[in-house]
Design a protein around this motif. Structure first.
Motif, PDB file in Angstrom:
ATOM      1  N   PRO A  10      95.913 -40.718 -10.805  1.00  0.00           N
ATOM      2  CA  PRO A  10      96.858 -39.806 -10.138  1.00  0.00           C
ATOM      3  C   PRO A  10      98.157 -40.492  -9.749  1.00  0.00           C
ATOM      4  O   PRO A  10      98.945 -39.939  -9.029  1.00  0.00           O
ATOM      5  CB  PRO A  10      96.093 -39.379  -8.888  1.00  0.00           C
ATOM      6  CG  PRO A  10      95.199 -40.532  -8.597  1.00  0.00           C
ATOM      7  CD  PRO A  10      94.855 -41.149  -9.920  1.00  0.00           C
ATOM      8  N   SER A  11      98.368 -41.706 -10.233  1.00  0.00           N
ATOM      9  CA  SER A  11      99.548 -42.454  -9.842  1.00  0.00           C
ATOM     10  C   SER A  11     100.775 -41.956 -10.591  1.00  0.00           C
ATOM     11  O   SER A  11     100.730 -40.984 -11.315  1.00  0.00           O
ATOM     12  CB  SER A  11      99.310 -43.927 -10.121  1.00  0.00           C
ATOM     13  OG  SER A  11     100.283 -44.711  -9.499  1.00  0.00           O
ATOM     14  N   GLY A  12     101.855 -42.642 -10.425  1.00  0.00           N
ATOM     15  CA  GLY A  12     103.083 -42.246 -11.115  1.00  0.00           C
ATOM     16  C   GLY A  12     103.536 -40.912 -10.605  1.00  0.00           C
ATOM     17  O   GLY A  12     103.229 -40.519  -9.485  1.00  0.00           O
ATOM     18  N   ARG A  15     101.044 -34.976 -11.134  1.00  0.00           N
ATOM     19  CA  ARG A  15     101.153 -33.735 -11.905  1.00  0.00           C
ATOM     20  C   ARG A  15     102.614 -33.354 -12.061  1.00  0.00           C
ATOM     21  O   ARG A  15     103.454 -33.608 -11.193  1.00  0.00           O
ATOM     22  CB  ARG A  15     100.384 -32.625 -11.218  1.00  0.00           C
ATOM     23  CG  ARG A  15     101.225 -31.803 -10.223  1.00  0.00           C
ATOM     24  CD  ARG A  15     100.341 -30.983  -9.384  1.00  0.00           C
ATOM     25  NE  ARG A  15      99.444 -31.846  -8.660  1.00  0.00           N
ATOM     26  CZ  ARG A  15      98.231 -31.519  -8.293  1.00  0.00           C
ATOM     27  NH1 ARG A  15      97.753 -30.352  -8.595  1.00  0.00           N
ATOM     28  NH2 ARG A  15      97.486 -32.367  -7.626  1.00  0.00           N
ATOM     29  N   ALA A  16     102.930 -32.711 -13.141  1.00  0.00           N
ATOM     30  CA  ALA A  16     104.327 -32.398 -13.419  1.00  0.00           C
ATOM     31  C   ALA A  16     104.810 -31.231 -12.562  1.00  0.00           C
ATOM     32  O   ALA A  16     105.969 -31.180 -12.174  1.00  0.00           O
ATOM     33  CB  ALA A  16     104.498 -32.090 -14.891  1.00  0.00           C
ATOM     34  N   LEU A  17     103.926 -30.318 -12.270  1.00  0.00           N
ATOM     35  CA  LEU A  17     104.339 -29.125 -11.533  1.00  0.00           C
ATOM     36  C   LEU A  17     104.630 -29.447 -10.076  1.00  0.00           C
ATOM     37  O   LEU A  17     103.963 -30.271  -9.467  1.00  0.00           O
ATOM     38  CB  LEU A  17     103.210 -28.088 -11.576  1.00  0.00           C
ATOM     39  CG  LEU A  17     102.855 -27.569 -12.955  1.00  0.00           C
ATOM     40  CD1 LEU A  17     101.374 -27.289 -13.044  1.00  0.00           C
ATOM     41  CD2 LEU A  17     103.646 -26.321 -13.246  1.00  0.00           C
ATOM     42  N   PRO A  18     105.618 -28.794  -9.487  1.00  0.00           N
ATOM     43  CA  PRO A  18     105.860 -28.995  -8.062  1.00  0.00           C
ATOM     44  C   PRO A  18     104.687 -28.444  -7.276  1.00  0.00           C
ATOM     45  O   PRO A  18     104.083 -27.451  -7.647  1.00  0.00           O
ATOM     46  CB  PRO A  18     107.120 -28.173  -7.802  1.00  0.00           C
ATOM     47  CG  PRO A  18     107.164 -27.165  -8.888  1.00  0.00           C
ATOM     48  CD  PRO A  18     106.533 -27.812 -10.075  1.00  0.00           C
ATOM     49  N   ASP A  19     104.373 -29.112  -6.190  1.00  0.00           N
ATOM     50  CA  ASP A  19     103.217 -28.695  -5.418  1.00  0.00           C
ATOM     51  C   ASP A  19     103.643 -27.616  -4.443  1.00  0.00           C
ATOM     52  O   ASP A  19     103.889 -27.847  -3.277  1.00  0.00           O
ATOM     53  CB  ASP A  19     102.654 -29.915  -4.679  1.00  0.00           C
ATOM     54  CG  ASP A  19     101.181 -30.040  -4.946  1.00  0.00           C
ATOM     55  OD1 ASP A  19     100.493 -29.012  -4.936  1.00  0.00           O
ATOM     56  OD2 ASP A  19     100.728 -31.172  -5.169  1.00  0.00           O
ATOM     57  N   THR A  20     103.667 -26.417  -4.939  1.00  0.00           N
ATOM     58  CA  THR A  20     104.103 -25.303  -4.124  1.00  0.00           C
ATOM     59  C   THR A  20     102.910 -24.413  -3.790  1.00  0.00           C
ATOM     60  O   THR A  20     101.816 -24.605  -4.312  1.00  0.00           O
ATOM     61  CB  THR A  20     105.185 -24.506  -4.857  1.00  0.00           C
ATOM     62  OG1 THR A  20     105.419 -23.307  -4.170  1.00  0.00           O
ATOM     63  CG2 THR A  20     104.738 -24.192  -6.264  1.00  0.00           C
ATOM     64  N   GLN A  21     103.110 -23.467  -2.917  1.00  0.00           N
ATOM     65  CA  GLN A  21     101.982 -22.648  -2.480  1.00  0.00           C
ATOM     66  C   GLN A  21     101.419 -21.812  -3.623  1.00  0.00           C
ATOM     67  O   GLN A  21     100.231 -21.554  -3.675  1.00  0.00           O
ATOM     68  CB  GLN A  21     102.429 -21.726  -1.351  1.00  0.00           C
ATOM     69  CG  GLN A  21     103.146 -22.489  -0.263  1.00  0.00           C
ATOM     70  CD  GLN A  21     103.391 -21.642   0.964  1.00  0.00           C
ATOM     71  OE1 GLN A  21     102.566 -20.838   1.349  1.00  0.00           O
ATOM     72  NE2 GLN A  21     104.520 -21.824   1.591  1.00  0.00           N
ATOM     73  N   MET A  24      99.084 -23.871  -5.509  1.00  0.00           N
ATOM     74  CA  MET A  24      97.865 -24.032  -4.736  1.00  0.00           C
ATOM     75  C   MET A  24      96.962 -22.820  -4.941  1.00  0.00           C
ATOM     76  O   MET A  24      95.777 -22.942  -5.218  1.00  0.00           O
ATOM     77  CB  MET A  24      98.243 -24.168  -3.268  1.00  0.00           C
ATOM     78  CG  MET A  24      97.133 -24.537  -2.351  1.00  0.00           C
ATOM     79  SD  MET A  24      97.790 -24.990  -0.713  1.00  0.00           S
ATOM     80  CE  MET A  24      97.951 -23.399   0.053  1.00  0.00           C
ATOM     81  N   ARG A  27      95.418 -22.887  -8.376  1.00  0.00           N
ATOM     82  CA  ARG A  27      94.318 -23.850  -8.498  1.00  0.00           C
ATOM     83  C   ARG A  27      93.086 -23.364  -7.758  1.00  0.00           C
ATOM     84  O   ARG A  27      91.961 -23.549  -8.211  1.00  0.00           O
ATOM     85  CB  ARG A  27      94.770 -25.216  -7.994  1.00  0.00           C
ATOM     86  CG  ARG A  27      95.730 -25.916  -8.946  1.00  0.00           C
ATOM     87  CD  ARG A  27      95.954 -27.356  -8.539  1.00  0.00           C
ATOM     88  NE  ARG A  27      96.580 -27.468  -7.232  1.00  0.00           N
ATOM     89  CZ  ARG A  27      97.902 -27.448  -7.027  1.00  0.00           C
ATOM     90  NH1 ARG A  27      98.723 -27.313  -8.055  1.00  0.00           N
ATOM     91  NH2 ARG A  27      98.382 -27.566  -5.824  1.00  0.00           N
ATOM     92  N   ASN A  28      93.276 -22.709  -6.631  1.00  0.00           N
ATOM     93  CA  ASN A  28      92.112 -22.226  -5.894  1.00  0.00           C
ATOM     94  C   ASN A  28      91.440 -21.061  -6.609  1.00  0.00           C
ATOM     95  O   ASN A  28      90.215 -20.946  -6.583  1.00  0.00           O
ATOM     96  CB  ASN A  28      92.514 -21.854  -4.473  1.00  0.00           C
ATOM     97  CG  ASN A  28      92.591 -23.082  -3.580  1.00  0.00           C
ATOM     98  OD1 ASN A  28      91.952 -24.096  -3.861  1.00  0.00           O
ATOM     99  ND2 ASN A  28      93.381 -23.002  -2.529  1.00  0.00           N
TER     100      ASN A  28
END
Lengths: 402, 402
Positions: A10-12, A15-21, A24, A27-28
DNA sequence: GCTATTTCGTCATGCCGGTTTACAAATTAG
DNA sequence: CTAATTTGTAAACCGGCATGACGAAATAGC
């Protein structure tokens, strides 16, 4: 800080996508769907406790999945414990379907698999495709696809995508067959020759076979080596539940691992490659047989009849495979090695010498070698399931398409 | 649905952690920190556009990172473009530090690296450790660690963790040395023998060397094979920017890949393993030298002086390496092969025959073979950076510890 | 049989985190 | 000197999960 520090996956940039709601939420949704599919009928509360969200949150997620037609409510569970019984949820048998297709050297096959993993429709057509041009072959395949899609639609399914397994190298674009020696195809863009309107993926037969093993096998580990012999001898390397493809997409060329550095010359430029000892042609030659149509079937038949020449040839091939696999096992430390595809039919005569060789060369516990229960069905099922998998991985993407 | 379907890495249950808002925040903190570190001084707006969040969101994230002492404000950028100039941000040079340590066969070394990747303190102690018991060696190492930590603290850094590189196999718990033949250690739990209070990780020298190459190398790809010879011949397989460890943690045992199936017997039980041709002992024997203390240095010195026996021995070792690497390259399709660790000192005499052999056995473009610029420094740097990496990957975890 | 207890599903409410919108500040372009 | 552009921040908003409370539906104990 307690976990091993340098599991750098998970380094670097991560994930390419912004972690937005919204991400989330997506993914849920996937987590809920995956959990219900994998762990049988489950109540909302059970799902919540498994994925670590609250019942309230799961409720809204489930609502959305039901509205999308991906989950369905089976009704109240039969209560065995105290408390109000939950309402069982299951993945729908009437939602999206994955369409898998296979272009074999002497057959075409198509099937439709629903979210539950059940094969709901299939069509097969025997007939040699060796050295036929792509157009007529793909026209026939298109016809089979139409049949299967129609049959699936009759059962309330709709096609979410098409995945095609071919016996050859596929470009990283996932559409173009770079080279399929047994078909005589090269640089063929299947995208233009197959029914439009469906998301298309093309990949190597061996890769799909390995994925089928991963997804459908009973106790398949997340790290293993899947060996098959469709074109030459290929191995798919599965690491951490994913396919190792390599920089150019050429990973798994087990056939050209050197077995005897001074052995006979190989088309690849090397000497003593595994293919010179365990390749189809080499084995047929060693067994004193002529290359014909159903070569694997021929070998299996003769071996079963007790033909000592054939058996010796297969024993020797197993030994050579053992040498090459020793190298691979030392390098990758997989949990197991699986023989799949057409190779599984020859396993009874290959395995003893293969295992011997591997055991002889290994200190400590020997890497177990098993035979895929899917056999030649693997690639087709893997293709269809890869589409289903994509839906499970991002249900939101297909939500409104029904 | 446009991306290739069966990149199955994110498949299955996916990440174990529930996808909650706190997790989102933590991942976004990491993304900001990573971006600033990797792309030099950057304004908030620049970060925002790179990671796909809004300026407002990045502002609050940056505030938090500054309060934690991980980022610092360098002041207004010199404007070259129209518009208000941004305020440059950089990772702090006074925050957490990664402490790396190395137990070599004939030296001990410790260093401290800050978030910027700069080595801020170091200590080395020469002296043979072969067959000394762990206690006195680790007592000496502890003393070096204290020195380095003190020096780092003098510069305003605080130790965020300790990573130790050892020439041997390490259990998956990341603390116990299972077997270190060149030290004569076995089943030694370093956790009880090193300073407490610091999060500890222990790993193989070769693994840390490969990670150093990955993180510090100029144009190092995310998929490569890192070959080193510390204990026997080891290879670290880097896939998608992460180490492939294998089920039992034994991946990368290049030394026991069969090169000549009927060759001399090997301690592993096999025959003709690479180690029989390119292992330290084998090369020394072939060169007509006695095993002494600084064996690699001895070989390099003689080869540089023009000793024809030594040169021939190294040429032959290169050829054997070429055969084994042909197998590995065929299996993994890496973007490059890197010779690292002590091996880099012998590269001038190994490389020509190695490359020849690899090229001869490869159809199409040949996998490039390079020499690590880090050389014997790799493992130590990799260890220290692994700690830094952990901070970058989850800044929230260390936020309040200063 | 009746009540207490347990569990399930669902609200209403609140908190948290990123977005949107607006605006002042700082620079270049004309 | 003004217009345009870009930056950083504050206020209001919205989406998403958590919290806590509630009715519903089962078991357990009397």
């Amino acid at each position: 800080m307690t976990a091993p520090l340098h599991e750098a996956r998970p380094s670097g940039p991560g994930r390419a996508l912004p972690d937005t709601q919204q991400g989330m939420r997506r993914r849920n949704l996937a987590r809920v769907l995956h959990t219900v599919r994998a762990q049988g009928p489950l109540s909302r509360a059970a799902v919540a406790s498994r994925i670590g969200l609250t019942r309230a949150a799961v409720s809204t997620l489930v609502d959305e999945l039901i509205r999308s037609g991906l989950l369905e409510e089976l009704g109240p569970e039969r209560p065995g414990r105290v408390g109000r019984p939950g309402s069982a949820l299951a993945v729908s048998g009437r939602g999206p379907a994955g369409i898998g297709a296979e272009v074999g050297v002497d057959h075409l096959a198509v099937c439709a698999v629903d979210l539950r993993g059940t094969t709901r429709a299939r069509a097969i057509r025997q007939g040699a495709n060796r050295d036929r041009s792509p157009q007529p072959v793909l026209a026939e395949l298109t016809e089979l696809i139409r049949q299967v899609v129609a049959e699936a639609e009759g059962e309330g399914l709709w096609p979410a995508g098409l995945a095609v397994a071919v016996p050859g190298l596929v470009a990283r674009d996932g559409r173009t067959v770079v080279r399929a020696p047994n078909l005589g195809w090269h640089d063929t863009d299947l995208g233009t020759l197959l029914p439009a309107g469906l998301p298309l993926t093309v990949d190597n037969e061996a890769n799909f076979g390995a994925l089928a093993e991963l997804w459908l096998g009973e106790d398949t580990p997340r790290d293993f080596l899947h060996v098959s012999a469709e074109i030459g001898i290929g191995a798919a390397v599965v690491v951490d539940g994913g396919l190792l493809r390599g920089t150019r997409g050429f990973a798994g060329e087990l056939g050209h691992v050197p077995v005897r550095p001074d052995g006979p010359e190989c088309a690849c430029g090397g000497r003593g490659c595994l293919e010179q000892y365990a390749g189809e042609e080499a084995v047929l030659r060693a067994a004193g047989l002529e290359p014909g149509e159903d070569r694997v079937g021929l070998l299996a038949g003769r071996a079963a009849q007790g033909d000592e020449n054939v058996r010796r040839a297969l024993r020797d091939a197993g030994t050579a495979l053992g040498v090459a696999l020793t190298g691979a096992v030392n390098l990758l430390d997989p949990e197991s090695v699986v023989l799949g595809g057409e190779l599984s039919g020859l396993a009874p005569w290959l395995l003893p010498s293969l295992r011997d060789e591997l055991a002889r060369r290994t200190a400590g516990p020997v890497c177990p070698v098993t035979v895929s229960p899917l056999g030649p069905e693997g690639p087709l099922l893997g293709a269809a399931h890869s589409v289903v998998r994509a839906v499970l991985d991002d249900p939101a993407a297909v939500a409104g398409q029904a």
